[in-house]
Design a protein around this motif. Structure first.
Motif, PDB file in Angstrom:
ATOM      1  N   SER A  40     -25.505  52.169 -37.764  1.00 23.86           N
ATOM      2  CA  SER A  40     -24.679  52.937 -38.773  1.00 23.86           C
ATOM      3  C   SER A  40     -23.468  52.388 -39.627  1.00 23.86           C
ATOM      4  O   SER A  40     -23.308  51.391 -39.058  1.00 23.86           O
ATOM      5  CB  SER A  40     -24.288  54.178 -37.848  1.00 23.86           C
ATOM      6  OG  SER A  40     -23.236  53.760 -36.847  1.00 23.86           O
ATOM      7  N   PHE A  47     -21.907  65.251 -32.362  1.00 26.00           N
ATOM      8  CA  PHE A  47     -22.377  63.840 -32.772  1.00 26.00           C
ATOM      9  C   PHE A  47     -21.615  63.460 -34.314  1.00 26.00           C
ATOM     10  O   PHE A  47     -21.467  62.528 -34.340  1.00 26.00           O
ATOM     11  CB  PHE A  47     -23.974  64.264 -33.082  1.00 26.00           C
ATOM     12  CG  PHE A  47     -24.422  62.982 -33.459  1.00 26.00           C
ATOM     13  CD1 PHE A  47     -24.711  61.778 -33.014  1.00 26.00           C
ATOM     14  CD2 PHE A  47     -24.690  62.981 -35.213  1.00 26.00           C
ATOM     15  CE1 PHE A  47     -25.287  60.523 -33.704  1.00 26.00           C
ATOM     16  CE2 PHE A  47     -25.391  61.565 -35.749  1.00 26.00           C
ATOM     17  CZ  PHE A  47     -25.611  60.579 -35.061  1.00 26.00           C
ATOM     18  N   VAL A  87     -27.549  54.086 -32.848  1.00 27.92           N
ATOM     19  CA  VAL A  87     -27.889  55.446 -32.622  1.00 27.92           C
ATOM     20  C   VAL A  87     -29.462  55.390 -32.209  1.00 27.92           C
ATOM     21  O   VAL A  87     -30.226  54.914 -32.994  1.00 27.92           O
ATOM     22  CB  VAL A  87     -27.506  56.337 -33.826  1.00 27.92           C
ATOM     23  CG1 VAL A  87     -28.219  57.549 -33.699  1.00 27.92           C
ATOM     24  CG2 VAL A  87     -26.224  56.403 -34.258  1.00 27.92           C
ATOM     25  N   LEU A  97     -28.123  62.161 -39.209  1.00 32.97           N
ATOM     26  CA  LEU A  97     -28.075  60.879 -39.467  1.00 32.97           C
ATOM     27  C   LEU A  97     -27.464  60.558 -40.920  1.00 32.97           C
ATOM     28  O   LEU A  97     -26.357  59.617 -40.901  1.00 32.97           O
ATOM     29  CB  LEU A  97     -29.390  60.430 -39.417  1.00 32.97           C
ATOM     30  CG  LEU A  97     -30.241  60.310 -37.863  1.00 32.97           C
ATOM     31  CD1 LEU A  97     -31.546  59.943 -37.961  1.00 32.97           C
ATOM     32  CD2 LEU A  97     -29.344  59.711 -36.874  1.00 32.97           C
ATOM     33  N   ASN A 144     -27.137  58.878 -28.498  1.00 30.52           N
ATOM     34  CA  ASN A 144     -28.443  59.423 -29.158  1.00 30.52           C
ATOM     35  C   ASN A 144     -28.132  60.609 -30.119  1.00 30.52           C
ATOM     36  O   ASN A 144     -27.080  61.226 -29.709  1.00 30.52           O
ATOM     37  CB  ASN A 144     -29.278  60.037 -27.942  1.00 30.52           C
ATOM     38  CG  ASN A 144     -30.623  60.517 -28.388  1.00 30.52           C
ATOM     39  OD1 ASN A 144     -31.011  61.064 -29.185  1.00 30.52           O
ATOM     40  ND2 ASN A 144     -31.512  59.702 -27.596  1.00 30.52           N
ATOM     41  N   HIS A 145     -28.952  60.696 -30.981  1.00 32.82           N
ATOM     42  CA  HIS A 145     -28.512  61.746 -32.045  1.00 32.82           C
ATOM     43  C   HIS A 145     -28.818  63.405 -31.732  1.00 32.82           C
ATOM     44  O   HIS A 145     -28.613  64.082 -32.396  1.00 32.82           O
ATOM     45  CB  HIS A 145     -28.763  61.401 -33.456  1.00 32.82           C
ATOM     46  CG  HIS A 145     -30.466  61.537 -33.535  1.00 32.82           C
ATOM     47  ND1 HIS A 145     -30.926  62.237 -34.803  1.00 32.82           N
ATOM     48  CD2 HIS A 145     -31.306  61.457 -32.933  1.00 32.82           C
ATOM     49  CE1 HIS A 145     -31.901  62.264 -34.956  1.00 32.82           C
ATOM     50  NE2 HIS A 145     -32.330  61.862 -33.601  1.00 32.82           N
TER      51      HIS A 145
END
Length: 463
Positions: free
Chosen positions: A298, A414, A304, A315, A396-397
């Motif tokens: 990212s 997130f 991620v 995202l 983790n998203h």
């Protein structure tokens, strides 16, 4: 929409709309003559709130509209007349309550998305409402133009509004107001360090983009708006079922609303340095699609883990928020059609918002109520951050707890990992759609939260 509101002084002949209650109906009818009373009796019109009746009068026709003792039965109640009355010009009679609100409701209901309809008689059947000098018609026009832009963009199907076209809309809007910026396209996203925007959009035949445009003086307070611009969401390799894919042309509703708000801010000439950042992508399916279990870099530097490719919006927002955060804006706002969990919790008409700024949260609540632009605060509940734990990446998203709890909250948490420098940040998880038509809200694409935010920015950053 703005075309249906005119100054009373510019209209030579118009039909009055009288506010009545069940208690005052007889008094109003006494001034209109016996024919009006007979017509109400025949049609069993009693002045019940939100009902209306067109009647003959001594000096011509009149419209009777039922209100409560203390004002309009609902903020946009008069909107029902915008499509129900015969074509022509109308005006609110003296002592009609909440005239500015009534005019706004009328105009919001007059919206029609007819881009794909064959020319017909309906386009010539205009209804206009004439308002007095006490109604700020200039400000209403700015608001209505912003709402129209948001609605039009959401209603446009993805075959005509791809990533390129959405980015062009942003460029054209800023050019019209003297702003400038840049659009980063395709593999250049990797070179410029937007890896998650690229990953989400690379499977489509239409290259992903990130639009970054600014307006205003650099010395003014920095207001940055980030919008989710997913022009269509198939769900990626976690493919959506057909019933869930039917409305996915609206998945760029966050971007549409951000642009509607930007339009208002620039048209009003507010003393701010406005920046708008929109990742414009299509979440498609092909051999190059990102996969569940992939680990993405990212812009922020966090790795991620991908738990579900149908949670792509957060995202692209994360990379865009990281960019926005780098210059520490006074106010950072993001808007996204992000989670079904928000709809389960609050329904389609009441978007949640998230912020740790208590003063900002209170101001939004107060102004949302005043603007009849409903919003509801939900918490950035830090204990739920553990639901985003990953054993193989920094985060983790999606919620990995296995229970599927707090989907909207964990999505907001997130995003919060990518914001640390902004003085104030607020995230809106909007629906961007009106499923059932009601006064002020035609069925289809909808502007949510931006009338409130326009009032807030106007009040906080006065000249």
């Amino acid at each position: 929409m703005r075309e249906c509101l005119v100054r009373k002084s510019g209209v030579s002949d118009s039909t009055p709309i009288f506010a009545v209650t069940e208690a005052t109906l007889a008094e109003v009818l006494s001034g209109l003559g016996g024919a009006a009373k007979n017509w109400c009796d025949i049609n069993e019109f009693t002045g019940k709130p939100s009902t209306y009746q067109l009647v003959p009068g001594v000096s011509g026709a009149a419209v009777l509209f039922g209100v409560e003792d203390d004002g309009l039965p609902q903020p946009f109640a008069l909107g029902s007349l915008a499509t129900a009355l015969p074509a022509g010009d109308y005006h609110l009679a003296d002592r009609f309550p909440d005239q500015a609100q009534a005019a706004l409701g009328f105009a919001l209901s007059a919206y029609v998305f007819d881009r794909y309809l064959a020319p017909g008689d309906n386009k010539d059947k205009k209804r206009r409402l004439a308002v007095g000098d006490d109604v700020d018609l200039d400000r209403l026009a700015i608001i209505l133009d912003g709402v129209r832009l948001a609605r039009d963009l959401i209603n446009t199907p993805a075959n005509d509004l791809g990533p390129e076209e959405l980015a062009a809309e942003i460029e054209n809007l800023f050019a019209a107001h003297g702003g400038s910026g840049a659009i980063i396209t395709g593999d250049d996203l990797l070179d410029r360090n937007f890896p998650m925007v690229h990953a989400v959009g690379r499977a489509s035949s239409r290259a992903p983009r990130l639009a970054d445009f600014s307006w205003g003086r650099e010395s003014d307070p920095k207001i940055t708006l980030v919008g989710k611009g997913v022009i269509f969401d198939t769900g990626g390799l976690n493919l959506k079922p057909g019933s869930s894919m039917a409305l996915m042309k609206k998945d760029m509703g966050g971007a549409a609303n951000v642009l509607g708000l930007a339009s208002m801010i620039m048209a009003a000439g507010l003393p701010v340095r406005l920046r708008v950042i929109v990742p414009c992508v299509e979440n498609a399916v092909s051999g190059s699609a990102f996969r569940p279990g992939d680990i993405l870099a990212s812009r922020k530097g966090l790795s991620v883990e991908i738990g579900n490719t149908d949670a792509e919006g957060r995202l692209v927002l994360a990379d865009a928020l990281a960019l926005a955060d780098e210059e520490s804006p006074e106010l950072l706002v993001d808007m996204a059609t992000l989670t079904g969990a928000a709809r389960v919790a609050l329904g389609p008409d009441l978007p949640p918002y998230y912020t740790n700024d208590e003063e900002l949260a209170e101001d939004i609540a107060v102004m949302a109520e005043a603007a009849s632009d409903p919003l509801w605060r939900l918490p950035l509940w830090q204990p739920y951050m553990k639901y985003l734990d990953s054993k193989v990446a920094d985060i983790n998203h999606i919620n990995t707890s296995g229970a599927g709890f707090a989907g909207s909250v964990t999505a907001a948490l997130f995003l919060s990992r990518f914001v640390e420098n902004a003085q104030s940040w607020v995230h809106f998880d909007i629906f961007g759609w009106t499923p059932i038509e009601k006064p002020g809200k035609p069925a289809g694409g909808e502007a949510q939260g931006i009338r409130c935010l326009f009032d807030l920015v106007s009040e906080r950053f006065k000249a």
